[in-house]
Design an enzyme around this catalytic site. Structure first.
Site: not given
Ligand code: DGP
Length: 115
Positions: A30-31, A88, A97, A101, A103
């Site tokens: 989960r995000d 993205n 990140v 990935h 979403h």
């Molecule tokens: P993007 O912007 O497409 O690279 O999405 C990165 C997503 O990753 C963003 O929605 C927040 C999520 N995210 C960043 N760090 C962490 C983490 O440490 N744990 C989790 N569960 N999600 C994270």
């Protein structure tokens, strides 16, 4: 595995996350900052920076990420209503990140684009 990559650490369980699915190829969790009732990230276990470096050999793996997304959408109860899959790519694409990935976002009606 890249030492500085938070998603590599989540895959290897060095860092904690709410993991909802894992198999030898992919992990879903989960995000941290959900933008909808369901917001799950599906990642390859192996570090791949982004779509920008994908090779032909990775086509089955990319397909696998999508079938994992489809199964999770069913489990989350959002398959019938519909959902959105976003990858993205690069800074202008909104990638923050740099471990590829997908979403999986759903549970509410979405507009396009999101921002
Ligand atoms: P993007 O912007 O497409 O690279 O999405 C990165 C997503 O990753 C963003 O929605 C927040 C999520 N995210 C960043 N760090 C962490 C983490 O440490 N744990 C989790 N569960 N999600 C994270």
């Amino acid at each position: 595995m890249t030492d500085s990559c938070i998603f590599c650490k989540i895959v290897s369980k060095e860092a904690s996350a709410d993991i909802v699915y894992q198999d030898p190829q992919a992990t879903a969790f989960r995000d941290l900052h959900p933008v909808a009732p369901t917001h799950i990230l599906i990642v390859p276990n192996r570090h791949i920076e982004s779509v920008g470096v994908l090779e032909v050999e990775e086509e089955p793996l990319m397909g696998h990420l999508f079938t994992v997304a489809r199964r999770l959408a069913e489990e989350e109860g959002i398959a019938k209503g519909g959902y959105r899959l976003i990858t993205n790519t690069g800074a202008d694409g909104g990638q923050t990140v740099f471990h590829l990935h997908v979403h999986l976002i759903g549970g509410q009606r979405m507009r396009y684009p999101m921002g």
